[in-house]
Write a protein that holds these residues in place. Structure first.
Motif, PDB file in Angstrom:
ATOM      1  N   UNK A   8     -15.631   4.908   6.166  1.00  0.00           N
ATOM      2  CA  UNK A   8     -16.161   4.897   4.897  1.00  0.00           C
ATOM      3  C   UNK A   8     -15.793   6.061   4.112  1.00  0.00           C
ATOM      4  N   UNK A   9     -15.418   5.545   2.834  1.00  0.00           N
ATOM      5  CA  UNK A   9     -14.737   6.537   1.794  1.00  0.00           C
ATOM      6  C   UNK A   9     -13.417   6.868   1.925  1.00  0.00           C
ATOM      7  N   UNK A  10     -12.816   6.178   2.852  1.00  0.00           N
ATOM      8  CA  UNK A  10     -11.388   6.321   3.058  1.00  0.00           C
ATOM      9  C   UNK A  10     -10.639   4.945   2.250  1.00  0.00           C
ATOM     10  N   UNK A  11      -9.829   5.113   1.304  1.00  0.00           N
ATOM     11  CA  UNK A  11      -9.089   4.089   0.921  1.00  0.00           C
ATOM     12  C   UNK A  11      -7.599   4.071   0.994  1.00  0.00           C
ATOM     13  N   UNK A  12      -6.895   3.346   0.113  1.00  0.00           N
ATOM     14  CA  UNK A  12      -5.435   3.397   0.613  1.00  0.00           C
ATOM     15  C   UNK A  12      -4.812   3.187  -1.080  1.00  0.00           C
ATOM     16  N   UNK A  13      -3.936   4.397  -1.148  1.00  0.00           N
ATOM     17  CA  UNK A  13      -2.860   4.200  -2.407  1.00  0.00           C
ATOM     18  C   UNK A  13      -1.639   3.538  -1.960  1.00  0.00           C
ATOM     19  N   UNK A  14      -1.403   2.477  -2.532  1.00  0.00           N
ATOM     20  CA  UNK A  14      -0.092   1.755  -2.129  1.00  0.00           C
ATOM     21  C   UNK A  14       0.975   1.856  -3.208  1.00  0.00           C
ATOM     22  N   UNK A  15       2.142   1.689  -2.659  1.00  0.00           N
ATOM     23  CA  UNK A  15       3.350   1.431  -3.436  1.00  0.00           C
ATOM     24  C   UNK A  15       3.925   0.115  -3.117  1.00  0.00           C
ATOM     25  N   UNK A  16       3.292  -1.050  -3.300  1.00  0.00           N
ATOM     26  CA  UNK A  16       4.028  -2.211  -2.821  1.00  0.00           C
ATOM     27  C   UNK A  16       3.390  -2.573  -1.552  1.00  0.00           C
ATOM     28  N   UNK A  17       3.797  -3.438  -0.597  1.00  0.00           N
ATOM     29  CA  UNK A  17       3.344  -3.777   0.561  1.00  0.00           C
ATOM     30  C   UNK A  17       3.827  -2.992   1.726  1.00  0.00           C
ATOM     31  N   UNK A  18       4.845  -2.203   1.359  1.00  0.00           N
ATOM     32  CA  UNK A  18       5.326  -1.344   2.715  1.00  0.00           C
ATOM     33  C   UNK A  18       4.917   0.224   2.799  1.00  0.00           C
ATOM     34  N   UNK A  19       4.365   0.697   1.552  1.00  0.00           N
ATOM     35  CA  UNK A  19       4.087   2.235   1.507  1.00  0.00           C
ATOM     36  C   UNK A  19       2.527   2.371   1.336  1.00  0.00           C
ATOM     37  N   UNK A  20       2.150   3.245   2.090  1.00  0.00           N
ATOM     38  CA  UNK A  20       0.557   3.436   1.929  1.00  0.00           C
ATOM     39  C   UNK A  20       0.265   4.846   2.551  1.00  0.00           C
ATOM     40  N   UNK A  21      -0.654   5.655   1.589  1.00  0.00           N
ATOM     41  CA  UNK A  21      -1.117   6.882   2.062  1.00  0.00           C
ATOM     42  C   UNK A  21      -2.602   6.781   1.843  1.00  0.00           C
ATOM     43  N   UNK A  22      -3.240   7.591   2.710  1.00  0.00           N
ATOM     44  CA  UNK A  22      -4.908   7.541   2.537  1.00  0.00           C
ATOM     45  C   UNK A  22      -5.366   8.300   1.560  1.00  0.00           C
TER      46      UNK A  22
END
Length: 768
Positions: free
Chosen positions: A149-163
């Protein structure tokens, strides 16, 4: 892929029936080791029975594997505590909680098999242990952490994600890989941390501003990736993971072996490797062209441990190639505007494994050397050196057959040196004094003959800190103070003109926290801390295309450091035997908060047309809460609810900040049972996820308004097959069960496409 997964599941179930009658000597016993006076978990406690041994983590949790149900003799030792010997009987599903008495004098017989800086903080800490990680393997680090809880994801398209933790990400969120700061995030927010999650036995998220222990980049929190402890017994330990996914037709194989030398039992070793391949991903309606990926990672560790000293070496290599969604690199401004207006590609794409330009190649190497010495019964010193290289190559669609030549080639070299002295009097006082040093050098390969995105730069940094903790039966108080200094010099060419500059930053940070264990059912943690963060080179000097984000970004060389105060309160309660609740409430205030702001303009470049963003700063306020609760009802059923909300505001201008996570709520119903001696920890779970529309948004301030709210259904099931010293874990999941077509506000490619659709995933984990 779906048929193959079902066949594997049926085959494993057949194996379960055949071995059901065999004796089960692969039981797992979770343990919690606590301080008898304070109830606080004891990290680094050594647990042993026969030839089996384990170490507790930062929360005092340990796991003994390979046991036979029934009676056993348990021996527990920890520095500063009286050793415990206990005969007991246990059954499947039991969790054992043991308390240790503090010793007047630490016994010399305690053998420390591994050492790390103890994370024993007064702020909010959540850990994903091996059992949870087994059910999430195959995804990237950000995807795995969204289970918290409280952790989301910043995505750059479908292949790149960071917490994203409480609205903080990128250079505000420090990632420690086996105790070493991950430094490959210095070039921008459009690429993921270069970490193989298969190396981890536990992943911990610290939501407070842990700048005292870890430095300025921990202004928003810390993520700790911890591999398994090196073994101390004479057995060979092995693990094999196989993961298959229908979306992208992806396959992953990862293995790990560890042991020690019979003639030199103090010397232990571990080797690990992962191979991953995926093709184009698919939304509910169409394929995302050029979204395949390849990954090859490996690591090795060697440790030597004696009674009063020890050292270890660790090396890891991370190598990935990622395709960038083709429809994000578009030829003209008119075409780009038409694609954004349409909200999806004009054709349905197709599946293939090949990766074409635009694409990225990222390589990360890490070398760590660590040593510790116990100077006496109360005092020890730890020293650690880390060396990292990061290389990032970006390939654009270029004329004249030059697409195979990188349009950007950056290399970053990082040296870190850390030392700390830790004191514990065996009763109520703990203290830590430390010093951290860092040197970085970034170079740009001009042979690519394109515009330099950021200048070459060198940085030097030094930090000194002190932390003290008072432990009483009714409360615990912790205070810390730190000073950091950073020197940056940057030099590059822009349109044949020299640019750059020298910057010097320095500031104090402080924290004060308290733990109030009202009873064994109620526990309150409150922590207030100041922190600061100097602007990074990309924030100061970016001038060009950030390839992965398909955006033109401009820095501001006049930026001041961010300064913040965060107050977080965490309540953990078990008011009833069938109910547990965890609630985090926080307020985070910033002076000179740095962020990217969309200008609403487009620019034409040789490789296409792109939206533009400028770096701005303002005073900001973040308020939020994270909730998780569990209800155990009937005999085998559990219901869990998790939710998070963030309220962020530009308090200087009285406006909302961009790219802040929307409210999120998930509900899960889980049915658990043990059908026999061989098949254990069997479960079926249905999860519902609701993500609201981000309504706290300035109309007309972005290239497209926030997408509508969406709901997802996820189904999962699994079991553990155990016989003798063998264990086979089977987990099957269907993400986005109803194949919903949706967009997430935190995906920077929502301008051009939707998020991925239904995905069947089969995970097999075999251990000996």
């Amino acid at each position: 892929m779906k048929q193959a997964g079902l066949c594997c599941l049926a085959l494993c179930c057949t194996v379960s029936l055949k071995v059901r009658a065999q004796q089960d000597c692969r039981d797992v016993l979770p343990l919690i080791i606590t301080d008898e006076k304070t109830g606080e978990g004891i990290p680094g406690a050594a647990i042993g029975t026969g030839s089996l041994q384990a170490l507790t983590d930062a929360d005092g949790h340990g796991l003994l594997e390979g046991l036979c149900t029934g009676k056993l003799h348990l021996h527990v030792e920890a520095l500063g505590f009286v050793p415990l010997d206990k005969d007991l009987a246990f059954s499947k599903g039991d969790t054992l909680r043991l308390s240790l008495k503090t010793a007047d004098q630490t016994l010399d017989a305690v053998e420390i098999t591994g050492h790390k800086q103890v994370l024993n903080t007064t702020t909010s800490v959540t850990t994903l242990h091996q059992e949870e990680l087994d059910r999430l393997k195959g995804g990237n680090l950000a995807t795995i952490l969204t289970a918290i809880p409280g952790v989301n994801m910043l995505q750059t398209g479908a292949t790149i994600g960071k917490p994203v933790v409480n609205g903080m990400h990128s250079n505000r969120l420090l990632v420690l890989n086996n105790g070493i700061r991950q430094e490959g995030q210095q070039w921008g927010s459009e690429h993921a941390p270069e970490i193989d999650p298969f190396i981890a036995q536990s992943i911990t998220v610290v939501k407070g501003a842990e700048a005292i222990r870890y430095g300025a980049e921990a202004i928003g929190g810390v993520v700790l990736i911890e591999p398994p402890a090196l073994p101390t017994d004479k057995s060979i330990h092995g693990e094999l993971n196989l993961v298959g996914a229908s979306n992208g037709r992806a396959g992953t194989v990862s293995g790990m072996l560890s042991g020690n030398l019979a003639k030199l039992p103090a010397l232990s070793w571990r080797v690990q490797g992962t191979l991953k391949r995926s093709g184009n991903l698919e939304t509910a309606d169409y394929f995302l062209d050029n979204t395949g990926s390849k990954e090859l990672n490996y690591s090795a560790a060697l440790g030597y441990s004696k009674e009063h000293f020890g050292f270890d070496l660790f090396y890891s290599h991370f190598d990935t190639e990622l395709g960038i969604f083709k429809e994000s690199h578009i030829g003209s401004i008119e075409d780009l505007q038409a694609h954004i207006a349409n909200g999806r590609p004009f054709d349905n794409g197709s599946f293939y494994y090949s990766i074409d330009a635009p694409r990225q190649q990222v390589k990360h190497n890490l070398l760590k050397a660590n040593g510790h010495v116990h100077l006496n019964d109360y005092l020890h010193i730890n020293m650690q050196y880390g060396f990292q290289t990061d290389n990032r190559r970006e390939y654009d669609i270029r004329r004249g057959g030059r697409s195979s030549i990188p349009s950007l080639n950056l290399t970053l070299y990082t040296h870190t040196l850390n030392a700390y002295l830790e004191y514990f009097n065996g009763r109520q006082w703990k203290a830590m004094f430390g010093v951290d040093g860092i040197y970085q050098q970034n170079s740009y390969d001009g042979a690519s003959a394109t515009r330099q995105l950021i200048p070459d730069y060198n940085t030097n940094g030094l930090g000194v800190y002190a932390i003290g903790k008072l432990i009483k039966e009714a409360y615990q108080v912790e205070a810390g103070l730190r000073y950091d200094y950073k020197y940056l010099t940057a030099l590059g060419y822009r349109d044949k003109q020299l640019y750059g500059g020298r910057h010097t930053f320095g500031s104090l940070s402080g924290s004060l926290g308290i733990v109030l264990p009202f009873s064994d059912k109620w526990n309150l943690r409150s922590n207030i801390g100041t922190a600061w963060r100097p602007p990074t080179v990309n924030e100061l000097y970016s001038d060009g295309l950030h390839h992965g984000a398909a955006a033109i970004e401009y820095g501001d060389s006049t930026l001041n450091p961010e300064r913040s105060v965060k107050w977080i309160n965490s309540l953990a309660a078990t008011p009833l035997p069938w109910l547990n609740v965890n609630l985090d409430v926080y307020a985070h205030y910033f002076k000179d908060y740095i962020y990217l702001y969309p200008t609403g303009q487009f620019e034409d470049r040789l490789t296409g047309a792109f939206p533009t963003f400028v770096t701005k700063h303002t005073d900001a306020r973040f308020l939020g809460a994270d909730l998780s609760a569990g209800i155990h009802f009937l005999k085998h059923a559990d219901y869990t609810i998790k939710g998070s909300m963030v309220r962020a505001k530009d308090i200087s201008a009285g406006k909302y900040l961009p790219m802040i996570p929307a409210d999120r709520l998930s509900n899960a119903l889980k049915w658990s049972f043990n059908p026999g001696k061989v098949a254990q920890e069997t479960y079926v779970q249905l999860e519902h996820v609701y993500v609201a529309k981000q309504t706290r948004y300035e109309p007309g301030s972005d290239y497209a308004p926030p997408p509508d709210a969406y709901q997802l259904l996820n189904l999962s099931a699994g079991t553990q097959l155990q016989w003798k010293r063998h264990q086979l874990g089977i987990n099957f999941a269907v993400d986005n069960l109803t194949n919903t077509l949706y967009k997430d506000y935190m995906n920077r490619f929502r301008y051009y496409a939707h998020d991925i659709g239904r995905n069947f995933i089969l995970r097999l984990t075999y251990r000996i």
